[in-house]
Design a protein around this motif. Structure first.
Motif, mmCIF file in Angstrom:
data_model
loop_
_atom_site.group_PDB
_atom_site.id
_atom_site.type_symbol
_atom_site.label_atom_id
_atom_site.label_comp_id
_atom_site.label_asym_id
_atom_site.label_seq_id
_atom_site.Cartn_x
_atom_site.Cartn_y
_atom_site.Cartn_z
ATOM 1 N N ALA A 122 67.753 -0.864 35.923
ATOM 2 C CA ALA A 122 68.170 0.392 36.446
ATOM 3 C C ALA A 122 69.143 -0.822 37.700
ATOM 4 C CB ALA A 122 67.893 1.290 36.974
ATOM 5 N N TRP A 123 68.518 -1.986 37.909
ATOM 6 C CA TRP A 123 69.101 -2.381 39.879
ATOM 7 C C TRP A 123 69.703 -3.579 38.730
ATOM 8 C CZ3 TRP A 123 68.985 -1.063 43.946
ATOM 9 C CH2 TRP A 123 68.253 -0.326 44.221
ATOM 10 N N VAL A 124 69.776 -4.167 37.961
ATOM 11 C CA VAL A 124 70.660 -4.766 37.268
ATOM 12 C C VAL A 124 72.491 -3.759 36.813
ATOM 13 C CG1 VAL A 124 71.906 -6.093 34.682
ATOM 14 C CG2 VAL A 124 69.423 -6.501 36.060
ATOM 15 N N LEU A 125 72.183 -3.186 36.664
ATOM 16 C CA LEU A 125 72.929 -1.980 36.472
ATOM 17 C C LEU A 125 73.917 -1.831 37.725
ATOM 18 C CD1 LEU A 125 72.058 0.657 33.785
ATOM 19 C CD2 LEU A 125 73.157 -1.394 33.630
ATOM 20 N N ASP A 155 74.123 -12.938 35.755
ATOM 21 C CA ASP A 155 74.569 -11.325 35.519
ATOM 22 C C ASP A 155 74.057 -10.963 34.365
ATOM 23 O OD1 ASP A 155 74.987 -8.627 35.702
ATOM 24 O OD2 ASP A 155 76.465 -8.825 34.697
ATOM 25 N N GLN A 156 74.597 -11.867 33.039
ATOM 26 C CA GLN A 156 74.974 -11.374 31.798
ATOM 27 C C GLN A 156 73.361 -11.782 31.029
ATOM 28 O OE1 GLN A 156 78.134 -11.098 29.115
ATOM 29 N NE2 GLN A 156 79.169 -12.941 30.386
ATOM 30 N N ALA A 157 73.433 -13.322 31.497
ATOM 31 C CA ALA A 157 71.561 -13.702 31.023
ATOM 32 C C ALA A 157 70.315 -13.038 31.422
ATOM 33 C CB ALA A 157 71.174 -15.158 31.686
ATOM 34 N N LEU A 158 70.449 -12.267 33.228
ATOM 35 C CA LEU A 158 69.411 -11.713 33.512
ATOM 36 C C LEU A 158 69.397 -10.272 33.007
ATOM 37 C CD1 LEU A 158 67.287 -10.824 35.708
ATOM 38 C CD2 LEU A 158 69.135 -10.039 37.376
ATOM 39 N N ALA A 159 70.648 -9.759 32.827
ATOM 40 C CA ALA A 159 70.665 -8.427 31.891
ATOM 41 C C ALA A 159 69.897 -8.408 30.271
ATOM 42 C CB ALA A 159 71.975 -7.678 31.356
ATOM 43 N N LEU A 160 70.162 -10.013 30.136
ATOM 44 C CA LEU A 160 69.293 -9.749 28.769
ATOM 45 C C LEU A 160 67.594 -9.858 28.646
ATOM 46 C CD1 LEU A 160 71.421 -12.064 26.583
ATOM 47 C CD2 LEU A 160 71.295 -9.805 26.404
ATOM 48 N N ASP A 161 67.733 -10.390 30.145
ATOM 49 C CA ASP A 161 65.890 -10.732 30.207
ATOM 50 C C ASP A 161 65.081 -9.590 30.942
ATOM 51 O OD1 ASP A 161 66.165 -13.717 30.041
ATOM 52 O OD2 ASP A 161 66.599 -13.738 32.266
ATOM 53 N N ALA A 162 65.894 -8.025 31.081
ATOM 54 C CA ALA A 162 66.157 -7.335 31.253
ATOM 55 C C ALA A 162 65.991 -6.662 30.512
ATOM 56 C CB ALA A 162 66.676 -7.191 32.825
ATOM 57 N N LEU A 163 66.572 -7.158 29.647
ATOM 58 C CA LEU A 163 66.695 -5.765 28.243
ATOM 59 C C LEU A 163 65.152 -5.032 27.505
ATOM 60 C CD1 LEU A 163 69.484 -4.281 26.910
ATOM 61 C CD2 LEU A 163 68.722 -6.275 24.675
ATOM 62 N N PRO A 164 65.114 -4.058 27.914
ATOM 63 C CA PRO A 164 63.991 -3.680 27.172
ATOM 64 C C PRO A 164 63.992 -3.820 25.041
ATOM 65 C CG PRO A 164 64.999 -1.922 28.972
ATOM 66 C CD PRO A 164 65.890 -2.787 28.652
ATOM 67 N N LYS A 165 63.478 -4.482 24.797
ATOM 68 C CA LYS A 165 63.788 -5.164 24.133
ATOM 69 C C LYS A 165 62.569 -4.376 23.354
ATOM 70 C CE LYS A 165 65.060 -9.572 24.847
ATOM 71 N NZ LYS A 165 65.263 -9.641 25.713
ATOM 72 N N GLU A 166 61.602 -3.527 23.628
ATOM 73 C CA GLU A 166 60.707 -2.985 23.083
ATOM 74 C C GLU A 166 61.105 -1.428 22.193
ATOM 75 O OE1 GLU A 166 60.415 -2.338 27.097
ATOM 76 O OE2 GLU A 166 60.410 -3.874 25.846
ATOM 77 N N GLY A 203 63.491 -1.208 21.209
ATOM 78 C CA GLY A 203 64.598 -1.250 19.451
ATOM 79 C C GLY A 203 66.074 -1.004 19.424
ATOM 80 N N GLN A 204 66.486 -0.509 20.745
ATOM 81 C CA GLN A 204 68.114 -0.484 20.584
ATOM 82 C C GLN A 204 68.813 -1.033 21.600
ATOM 83 O OE1 GLN A 204 67.922 4.055 21.105
ATOM 84 N NE2 GLN A 204 65.417 3.697 21.390
ATOM 85 N N ASN A 205 69.016 -2.159 21.741
ATOM 86 C CA ASN A 205 69.745 -2.751 22.322
ATOM 87 C C ASN A 205 71.033 -2.164 22.494
ATOM 88 O OD1 ASN A 205 67.768 -5.007 22.436
ATOM 89 N ND2 ASN A 205 68.384 -6.884 21.085
ATOM 90 N N GLY A 206 72.220 -2.122 21.275
ATOM 91 C CA GLY A 206 73.204 -1.343 21.009
ATOM 92 C C GLY A 206 72.690 -0.736 21.764
ATOM 93 N N ARG A 207 72.073 0.575 22.424
ATOM 94 C CA ARG A 207 72.392 1.570 23.306
ATOM 95 C C ARG A 207 72.194 1.225 24.790
ATOM 96 N NH1 ARG A 207 68.596 5.807 25.901
ATOM 97 N NH2 ARG A 207 66.739 4.277 25.294
ATOM 98 N N PHE A 208 70.982 0.119 24.492
ATOM 99 C CA PHE A 208 70.861 -0.509 26.414
ATOM 100 C C PHE A 208 71.976 -1.064 26.506
ATOM 101 C CE2 PHE A 208 66.558 1.049 25.125
ATOM 102 C CZ PHE A 208 66.139 1.574 26.583
ATOM 103 N N LEU A 209 72.422 -2.141 26.256
ATOM 104 C CA LEU A 209 73.901 -2.984 26.329
ATOM 105 C C LEU A 209 75.082 -2.424 26.534
ATOM 106 C CD1 LEU A 209 73.034 -6.433 24.250
ATOM 107 C CD2 LEU A 209 72.327 -5.521 27.037
ATOM 108 N N ALA A 210 74.797 -0.440 25.430
ATOM 109 C CA ALA A 210 76.238 0.064 25.953
ATOM 110 C C ALA A 210 76.434 0.714 27.232
ATOM 111 C CB ALA A 210 76.382 1.056 24.812
ATOM 112 N N VAL A 211 74.631 0.590 27.845
ATOM 113 C CA VAL A 211 74.687 1.428 28.945
ATOM 114 C C VAL A 211 75.031 0.268 30.350
ATOM 115 C CG1 VAL A 211 72.562 2.459 30.578
ATOM 116 C CG2 VAL A 211 72.765 3.133 28.329
ATOM 117 N N PHE A 212 74.747 -1.173 30.175
ATOM 118 C CA PHE A 212 75.093 -2.073 30.756
ATOM 119 C C PHE A 212 76.749 -2.255 30.784
ATOM 120 C CE2 PHE A 212 75.488 -6.554 30.865
ATOM 121 C CZ PHE A 212 75.490 -7.256 32.276
ATOM 122 N N GLY A 213 76.960 -1.854 29.629
ATOM 123 C CA GLY A 213 78.924 -1.923 30.193
ATOM 124 C C GLY A 213 79.576 -0.877 30.937
ATOM 125 N N LEU A 214 78.267 0.504 30.779
ATOM 126 C CA LEU A 214 79.165 0.990 31.554
ATOM 127 C C LEU A 214 79.182 1.092 33.406
ATOM 128 C CD1 LEU A 214 77.460 4.534 30.491
ATOM 129 C CD2 LEU A 214 79.477 4.002 30.020
#
Length: 445
Positions: A244-247, A356-367, A369-380
């Protein structure tokens, strides 16, 4: 946005770096990354050049008296649509069961839609048609950019993220530079200014689409519900606080970038006494010189952030440098000062874009299993300021009685806020056990 020895991950690493088949992520080959970078650079050419230059020239020719209002509308309407379309595309891509994979169909979709929208703009006879056409094009190009980033989220192991995102950040500077040079040389042929970059982007994406390692999704897909689709617009900021802070930080930085990108051509022509053709040369000069600073900033910061296993200092510095660039532009009295300010900005954006993108992937809640959704929100966090930024810049311009420099003072404020909101981000980095090249325990980002 690369090829080193494999990491022998422990159980926690394996769980954090899995595909749908639950296999640890392997290094992405140089050949495949080359195809990805070509697609990305040509896509950014078609996306960035109109916003930075071509739309201002087209609208200025079609509607000289209304240009200050119609230009932010042309940029802002399309960006507003992207706020709604990208999260939907992200959620739908997670649910795509095509035998061509989850991400490839959306990449193909983006190529076609972007090309069609650019053609509409190219042959538009009024500012209203330009606005409609560019909205269509932006939806396509933004979907393509998101598809590439989500694909990297699926495929890229942690050990490659900083380096690949650093190169990616540099590559995204190259496409717009080539596009600006093309646009400047074709400035008297307004249709070709839009057609040529769009066709290049379409052709540049074909190799990547054909070479994508995007297997058919074999996991279970929950029943479709509208509420689930709407979740594509939201994450729980308390549950996923680092992400969220990344966003938040990204939102402020891209608000600064949006403010910088609206009235640059008009500042040159109205207050610095530069003609339209010369303005293209000035922007191209910034881009040509800036390519080196952007590459140094992107690749250097990406590599260092991997080595130091720390992202935050680079983001804070880049945000402050963006503020410096904006202030320098606001104070510019001649073209040379304008160019120097722009070069400082390209360096800062190069640093920020990689880390920024590297940190977003570090912070991505991979557990999840919805990378598309979280990275779409990152795109917002990118698309929302791009949507509201032009309108806010227009409002600032109106409040400042048409003084273009006021827009850059506001941009500096956003950049400082973006730097400050990096500080609370905490991403726990798991211990790394390496075969031969790397050892030790990494600190938090």
């Amino acid at each position: 946005m690369t090829q080193l020895a494999s990491i022998a991950a422990d159980a926690a690493d394996v769980e954090a770096a899995v595909q749908d088949n639950r296999v640890p992520l392997s290094k992405v080959s140089k050949r495949h990354l080359l195809a990805l970078f070509i697609a990305q650079s040509t896509l950014f050419m078609a996306l960035v050049v109109p916003s930075a230059f071509s739309l201002a020239i087209k609208i200025g020719a079609l509607d000289p008296s209304g240009r200050d209002t119609m230009l932010p509308l042309a940029i802002g309407v399309g960006a507003t649509l992207v706020i709604f379309t990208n999260p939907v595309f992200g959620v739908l891509s997670d649910r795509t069961l095509s035998r061509w994979g989850r991400r490839r169909p959306w990449m193909i979709f983006s190529m076609v839609v972007g090309l069609l929208g650019s053609l509409v703009v190219a042959f538009a006879g009024s500012s209203v048609v330009v606005i409609v056409g560019w909205a269509i094009a932006m939806v396509g190009y933004a979907a393509g950019s998101q598809a590439i980033f989500i694909y990297l989220g699926d495929r890229l192991p942690e050990s490659q993220r900083g380096k690949v995102m650093g190169i990616s950040g540099a590559i995204t500077q190259i496409g717009p530079i080539a596009g600006i040079l093309i646009a400047g040389s074709l400035s008297t042929e307004l249709a070709l200014v839009f057609i040529v970059p769009a066709v290049i982007a379409f052709l540049g994406s074909i190799w990547f689409v054909l070479s994508m390692h995007d297997p058919q999704h074999n996991g279970q897909i929950p029943p479709f519900r509208i509420a689930g689709l709407l979740r594509g617009f939201y994450i729980n900021p308390r549950k996923h606080q680092p992400f969220a802070w990344v966003l938040v930080s990204k939102f402020f930085i891209f608000a600064c970038i949006a403010f910088n990108g609206v009235y640059g051509v008009y500042l040159l022509t109205s207050e610095l006494g530069v003609g339209v053709t010369e303005a293209a040369g000035v922007i191209a000069t910034i881009s040509l010189v800036g390519i080196f600073t952007a590459i140094v900033g992107a690749v250097g910061s990406g590599w260092l952030s991997d080595k130091l296993r720390s992202r935050k200092p680079f983001l804070v510095i880049s945000g402050l440098l963006m503020a410096v660039s904006a202030v320098m532009t606001a104070l510019a009295c001649n073209v040379t000062q304008f160019i120097v300010a722009g070069i400082v900005g390209t360096f800062a954006i190069g640093v920020y874009g990689a880390v920024d993108q590297a940190l977003a992937l570090d912070a991505l809640p991979k557990e999840e299993g919805q990378n598309g959704r979280f990275l779409a929100v990152f795109g917002l966090a990118n698309s929302i300021p791009q949507a509201v930024g032009p309108f806010l810049a227009g409002a600032v311009l109106a409040l400042a009685s048409g003084e273009y420099r006021a827009v850059w003072w506001a941009a500096a404020v956003f950049a400082v806020l973006g730097a400050l909101t990096v500080i609370p981000i905490k991403v726990a980095r798991p211990p790394v056990r390496v075969s031969t090249e790397t050892a030790g325990v990494a600190p938090t980002s």
